[in-house]
Design a protein around this motif. Structure first.
Motif, PDB file in Angstrom:
ATOM      1  N   LEU A  52     -16.602  18.049 -31.829  1.00 52.22           N
ATOM      2  CA  LEU A  52     -15.845  18.940 -32.713  1.00 52.22           C
ATOM      3  C   LEU A  52     -14.964  18.184 -33.702  1.00 52.22           C
ATOM      4  O   LEU A  52     -14.151  18.779 -34.402  1.00 52.22           O
ATOM      5  N   ASP A  53     -15.164  16.886 -33.776  1.00 53.82           N
ATOM      6  CA  ASP A  53     -14.440  16.039 -34.725  1.00 53.82           C
ATOM      7  C   ASP A  53     -15.208  16.020 -36.045  1.00 53.82           C
ATOM      8  O   ASP A  53     -16.382  15.618 -36.097  1.00 53.82           O
ATOM      9  N   GLU A  54     -14.567  16.453 -37.119  1.00 60.59           N
ATOM     10  CA  GLU A  54     -15.248  16.535 -38.410  1.00 60.59           C
ATOM     11  C   GLU A  54     -15.545  15.169 -39.006  1.00 60.59           C
ATOM     12  O   GLU A  54     -16.323  15.063 -39.945  1.00 60.59           O
ATOM     13  N   THR A  55     -14.931  14.123 -38.485  1.00 66.42           N
ATOM     14  CA  THR A  55     -15.302  12.779 -38.922  1.00 66.42           C
ATOM     15  C   THR A  55     -16.492  12.244 -38.132  1.00 66.42           C
ATOM     16  O   THR A  55     -17.014  11.175 -38.450  1.00 66.42           O
ATOM     17  N   GLU A  56     -16.926  12.998 -37.111  1.00 69.42           N
ATOM     18  CA  GLU A  56     -18.073  12.585 -36.305  1.00 69.42           C
ATOM     19  C   GLU A  56     -19.210  13.601 -36.413  1.00 69.42           C
ATOM     20  O   GLU A  56     -19.984  13.574 -37.355  1.00 69.42           O
ATOM     21  N   PHE A  57     -19.273  14.559 -35.494  1.00 72.12           N
ATOM     22  CA  PHE A  57     -20.438  15.451 -35.424  1.00 72.12           C
ATOM     23  C   PHE A  57     -20.263  16.768 -36.186  1.00 72.12           C
ATOM     24  O   PHE A  57     -21.238  17.328 -36.686  1.00 72.12           O
ATOM     25  N   LEU A  58     -19.057  17.295 -36.230  1.00 75.79           N
ATOM     26  CA  LEU A  58     -18.863  18.647 -36.753  1.00 75.79           C
ATOM     27  C   LEU A  58     -18.866  18.661 -38.274  1.00 75.79           C
ATOM     28  O   LEU A  58     -18.042  18.015 -38.922  1.00 75.79           O
ATOM     29  N   SER A  59     -19.826  19.412 -38.843  1.00 73.57           N
ATOM     30  CA  SER A  59     -19.869  19.606 -40.298  1.00 73.57           C
ATOM     31  C   SER A  59     -19.493  21.045 -40.617  1.00 73.57           C
ATOM     32  O   SER A  59     -19.317  21.873 -39.723  1.00 73.57           O
ATOM     33  N   ASP A  60     -19.387  21.351 -41.888  1.00 78.18           N
ATOM     34  CA  ASP A  60     -19.097  22.727 -42.301  1.00 78.18           C
ATOM     35  C   ASP A  60     -20.218  23.679 -41.928  1.00 78.18           C
ATOM     36  O   ASP A  60     -20.034  24.893 -41.953  1.00 78.18           O
ATOM     37  N   HIS A  61     -21.385  23.115 -41.587  1.00 79.66           N
ATOM     38  CA  HIS A  61     -22.573  23.959 -41.382  1.00 79.66           C
ATOM     39  C   HIS A  61     -23.235  23.716 -40.033  1.00 79.66           C
ATOM     40  O   HIS A  61     -24.410  24.014 -39.867  1.00 79.66           O
ATOM     41  N   GLY A  62     -22.484  23.178 -39.066  1.00 81.28           N
ATOM     42  CA  GLY A  62     -23.045  22.973 -37.742  1.00 81.28           C
ATOM     43  C   GLY A  62     -22.842  21.556 -37.246  1.00 81.28           C
ATOM     44  O   GLY A  62     -22.115  20.748 -37.845  1.00 81.28           O
ATOM     45  N   ILE A  63     -23.513  21.242 -36.146  1.00 79.64           N
ATOM     46  CA  ILE A  63     -23.369  19.943 -35.489  1.00 79.64           C
ATOM     47  C   ILE A  63     -24.426  18.991 -36.027  1.00 79.64           C
ATOM     48  O   ILE A  63     -25.621  19.281 -36.016  1.00 79.64           O
ATOM     49  N   ARG A  64     -23.964  17.821 -36.482  1.00 79.21           N
ATOM     50  CA  ARG A  64     -24.874  16.795 -36.982  1.00 79.21           C
ATOM     51  C   ARG A  64     -25.609  16.132 -35.816  1.00 79.21           C
ATOM     52  O   ARG A  64     -25.123  16.101 -34.679  1.00 79.21           O
TER      53      ARG A  64
END
Length: 871
Positions: free
Chosen positions: A698-710
């Motif tokens: 859930l870290d936006e600098t890691e997996f969490l994007s505006d459109h789901g999980i990378r």
């Protein structure tokens, strides 16, 4: 649908079952080298009879594909008749195979009583050569060069061709073609509704040959020994043209010209004026009605046809418009009921198009591996090397039926793990079809005698994640939620079949019997340091976090099915115990890797990783944060007390095992402790590990994007993960969109983009954890934001982010359409959607296969779940 399910009327007998592409498929490849793309190319397709299926623009056929309908077009400028979708082969595209057309599946009902699609056809010459040359010039760091990039739509000099089908009865189909000129000057278009028989007569001596015959100037009679007699009625065509669906050997192979009227005859007549290429007797196995229409600027022209059983009718168009009006109204009513809880019209439109694409993407699929390997008696024998080549271990496999395809152009072939997700979506609108399809993949003519499910057509022996038990549970639950009754017979039949598949996994993919699984690439293509389907370049074996976790998930799904079946049959309690204990063994192995003192969990990083066990005994953790480390969270199930109360023998055995095997019980999450509303949780990840992984995810600098999980952490954007051993060096860099490597053909990428199926599984897992922990456990989402959410709220947040891929934002833009201004703002483009294979991890732009890619249809489920009662 009720009539069809009851066997009262065969409403599913005809439908949009024709592929968008048959050329370049494994089935049509009879080469020595196995180079399917080169053996039968787009250029050859217009002149060569297919062996196993057909393709078309907006195609329609019966479930056995004896007889097909499809549309051909010519703008007066192209070098060939537009009969099928154009695209690049894997070797031609800078990111693998890629369709180079603009078309959209807009509406459909499950029985194909109504269906609509839109095809956009330029008035300028179609830029075939430019698309090939420019993509060849570009490298893997460049974007693909698409049809919209050529500028052929910039000044609206194109036709919008809408293809509608409506059924008056199961064997009575109405066909409406609407040609709209979006340009500012009048334009002429040759429109050719076509009818033809699939070639079933060229392969074996003595095979019956069906026939098409003109009846006057506006009807074509079709006679087939199996299908029967049908008539295609047409409105005032200028001409009826006939040839045969036979190979033009002279054009393809340079053989002396032979007598006959070949598959490309209609195109030769229309484009090159060769009247001698069509049969003056007006009979054959392929025919077209030629309409030359002048469409005024900004105006439209409508053509009508009717295909029905029996003889020619004088009143074929008398009730045509009324039937279309009724079928469209019925489709609207069907979706209005389905979407009653969804207030947002844009969200309803997205879901309806996603479901329409899933229905349009059903395809007739024929493939008999034994016949394919040995060749046909009436044809030259194939090279001897084929006998031991691709899929030679699958000689039992043979089928001829309609199945749900991943994508009718880029993936018009069998793919088992994609299939499972397709059916979860199709269950929203047609549970019967979804159940029948899941049973089909487990039948002995598809499942290997050793219990393996075929992976995908290019290599049936490859290994995909075992997701089919989970699909069975979802389909079962979907039907039960909608009708109040679950189909126990279906669940039991699937369970028995999947017992064989589970045994195959245990016997074939657990090397050394340590409950640690190595499944190869497992559908995640290039996600890792190595090509996981090949021997490792540094020797040794790879202990896979995802492989072992997928099997733990499989155990729990089978356990839950067994307990559901145990409600009515006590024998399933013992089977449930077997899967519970096997799950504990796998959970233990993940912590102690089969007794080697290693664990897939890394306390240093608070994450799950693969381990490389080298031949010399060296044990190397591969500390690459990727989807591989998130998959352990999928191994979770929640059980209500009432389910356990109805399985007392299982409950006693579970308590005994937990009491007498405390070392195993300590490794999994909370099976003994009641949670919210008395529920029990069984999961690989205990609360600490689960929340630790989620804090990364859930870290936006890691997996969490505006459109789901990378698919991998964004931290590797500027600082790639590097692996070095014995002179071998490899690196993995966060690549948010197209692949920059050639692994697995380079046409897909798991090194950064958002993939719908794993996002969906993560959402489902969070829901399950949330059912157990309730409001007592909250987690920061996004990490570092200070906002604390329950796990159920985190699941809904991910649903909303995935929905943003397709929904308009405040500026009216859709992330999926990227930076193409015309796609974003033009009223004839902006609301027509394609459902891509995956999505840019930074922007949400659609990437990869682009036309209703099966598992991205899951957005329909995501939207549905956001609006369930109680949310």
């Amino acid at each position: 649908m009720a009539e069809a399910n009851a066997g009262a009327a065969p409403w599913r007998r005809f439908g949009t079952y024709v592929s968008d592409r048959q050329w370049g498929t494994v089935r049509e490849d009879y080469s020595a080298s196995g180079d399917a793309w080169s053996y039968l190319s787009h250029d050859a397709a217009r002149s060569r009879a297919y062996r196993w299926g057909e393709d078309a623009i907006g195609g329609w056929c019966d479930v056995g594909q004896h007889l097909c309908l499809g549309l051909a077009l010519w703008n007066g400028a192209d070098p060939i008749l537009k009969e099928r979708m154009f695209g690049l082969t894997n070797n031609e595209g800078n990111h693998g195979e890629d369709v180079k057309e603009l078309y959209y599946y807009l509406d459909a009902t499950p029985t194909h009583s109504y269906a609509r699609m839109l095809y956009k056809y330029p008035q300028a010459p179609f830029p075939y050569g430019w698309l090939v040359d420019e993509n060849a010039r570009r490298n893997r760091q460049d974007r693909e060069f698409e049809l919209i990039d050529t500028g052929v739509f910039d000044h609206d000099r194109y036709f919008d061709v809408t293809i509608d089908y409506a059924k008056a009865a199961p064997d009575d189909m109405l066909w409406r073609i609407t040609i709209a000129n979006r340009g500012d000057v009048p334009a002429r278009l040759h429109v050719l509704p076509q009818i033809w028989f699939r070639n079933t007569w060229s392969w074996k001596a003595g095979a019956a040959r069906p026939v098409l015959t003109a009846e006057g100037g506006a009807a074509i009679r079709a006679e087939h020994e199996t299908l029967g007699s049908f008539t295609l009625h047409l409105e005032a065509p200028q001409d009826l043209l006939f040839c045969d669906n036979d190979t033009n050997a002279h054009r393809l192979f340079g053989t002396p010209p032979g007598a006959g009227f070949f598959k490309d005859g209609i195109g030769e007549c229309v484009v090159n004026g060769r009247r001698d290429a069509v049969n003056p007797a007006r009979t054959g196995t392929k025919a077209a009605a030629l309409h030359v229409v002048d469409v005024p600027a900004g105006g439209s022209v409508v053509l009508r046809a009717r295909f029905c059983a029996g003889a020619r009718r004088d009143d074929a168009f008398g009730d045509f418009d009324q039937i279309f009006t009724a079928r469209i109204a019925e489709a609207d009513a069907f979706y209005a009921a389905l979407q009653a809880a969804i207030p947002d019209p844009d969200m309803r439109a997205v879901q309806r198009q996603a479901l329409a694409g899933m229905i349009w993407s059903k395809q007739f699929y024929a493939y008999d591996v034994t016949e394919w390997l040995k060749g046909d008696p009436a044809q030259p024998p194939p090279p001897a090397s084929r006998r031991h080549g691709r899929n030679s271990d699958w000689s039992h496999l043979g089928t001829s039926t309609v199945i749900a395809m991943p994508d009718k152009w880029e993936y018009p072939w069998f793919a088992a793990w994609d299939w499972a997700f397709h059916l979860v979506t199709l269950a929203l609108v047609d549970t019967r079809f979804a159940k029948d399809q899941l049973m089909l993949v487990c039948q002995p003519w598809l499942m290997h005698p050793n219990g393996q499910l075929p992976a995908y057509e290019w290599n049936f022996s490859d290994v995909n994640p075992p997701v089919h038990a989970g699909a069975a549970l979802r389909i079962y639950a979907c039907e039960k939620a909608r009708t109040g009754i679950g189909d126990r017979g279906f669940l039991e039949a699937v369970f028995i079949k999947l017992l064989l598949n589970f045994t195959w996994w245990v016997n074939r993919k657990d090397h050394g019997g340590r409950n640690v699984f190595q499944g190869g690439f497992l559908g995640l293509d290039n996600i890792g340091v190595f090509d996981r389907s090949r021997p490792l370049p540094v020797g040794g074996t790879l202990t896979q976090s995802d492989g072992t976790s997928w099997m733990a998930m499989f155990c729990l799904h089978m356990l839950k099915i067994a307990l559901e079946l145990a409600r009515e049959d006590d024998a399933y309690q013992d089977i449930a115990s077997k899967f519970f204990e096997h799950f504990l063994l796998i959970g233990g192995a993940m912590t102690n890797l089969g007794g080697q003192g290693l664990g897939l969990w890394d306390d240093q990083d608070g994450f799950y990783y693969d381990w490389l066990i080298r031949d010399d005994g060296e044990k190397v953790p591969l500390r690459l944060r990727s989807m591989v480390g998130l998959v352990p969270l999928f191994a979770v199930e929640v059980f209500d007390d009432d389910l356990l109360a109805q399985a007392p023998a299982f409950a006693r055995r579970m308590e005994w095992v937990l009491a007498h095997r405390p070392e195993l019980a300590a490794l999994v999450s909370r099976p003994q402790t009641p949670g919210a509303d008395g529920r029990r949780l069984i999961a690989v990840a205990r609360a600490f590990r689960m929340t630790s992984v989620l804090s990364r995810m859930l870290d936006e600098t890691e997996f969490l994007s505006d459109h789901g999980i990378r698919a991998i952490s964004r931290v590797y954007r500027d600082n790639p993960y590097v692996f070095e051993r014995d002179g071998y060096r490899a690196e993995v860099r966060y690549t948010p969109a197209e692949s920059d490597t050639g692994l697995f053909g380079g046409n897909s990428n798991w090194r950064g983009p958002v993939w719908m199926p794993v996002n969906y599984l993560m959402i489902e897992s969070l829901d399950k954890f949330g059912l157990f922990y309730g409001d007592e456990l909250t987690i920061e989402c996004p990490t570092g934001s200070g906002t604390m959410l329950t796990l159920a709220q985190v699941a809904d947040e991910l649903r909303r982010r995935l929905s943003r891929l397709f929904l308009r934002d405040a500026a009216g833009r859709r992330a999926v359409s990227g930076d193409h201004a015309k796609l974003q703002t033009d009223p004839h483009f902006r609301d027509h959607l394609v459902f891509h294979e995956y999505f840019d991890g930074d922007t949400g732009r659609g990437v990869g296969a682009s036309h209703q890619t099966g598992w991205t249809g899951l957005i329909a489920n995501v939207i549905d779940e956001l609006h369930r009662p109680g949310r």
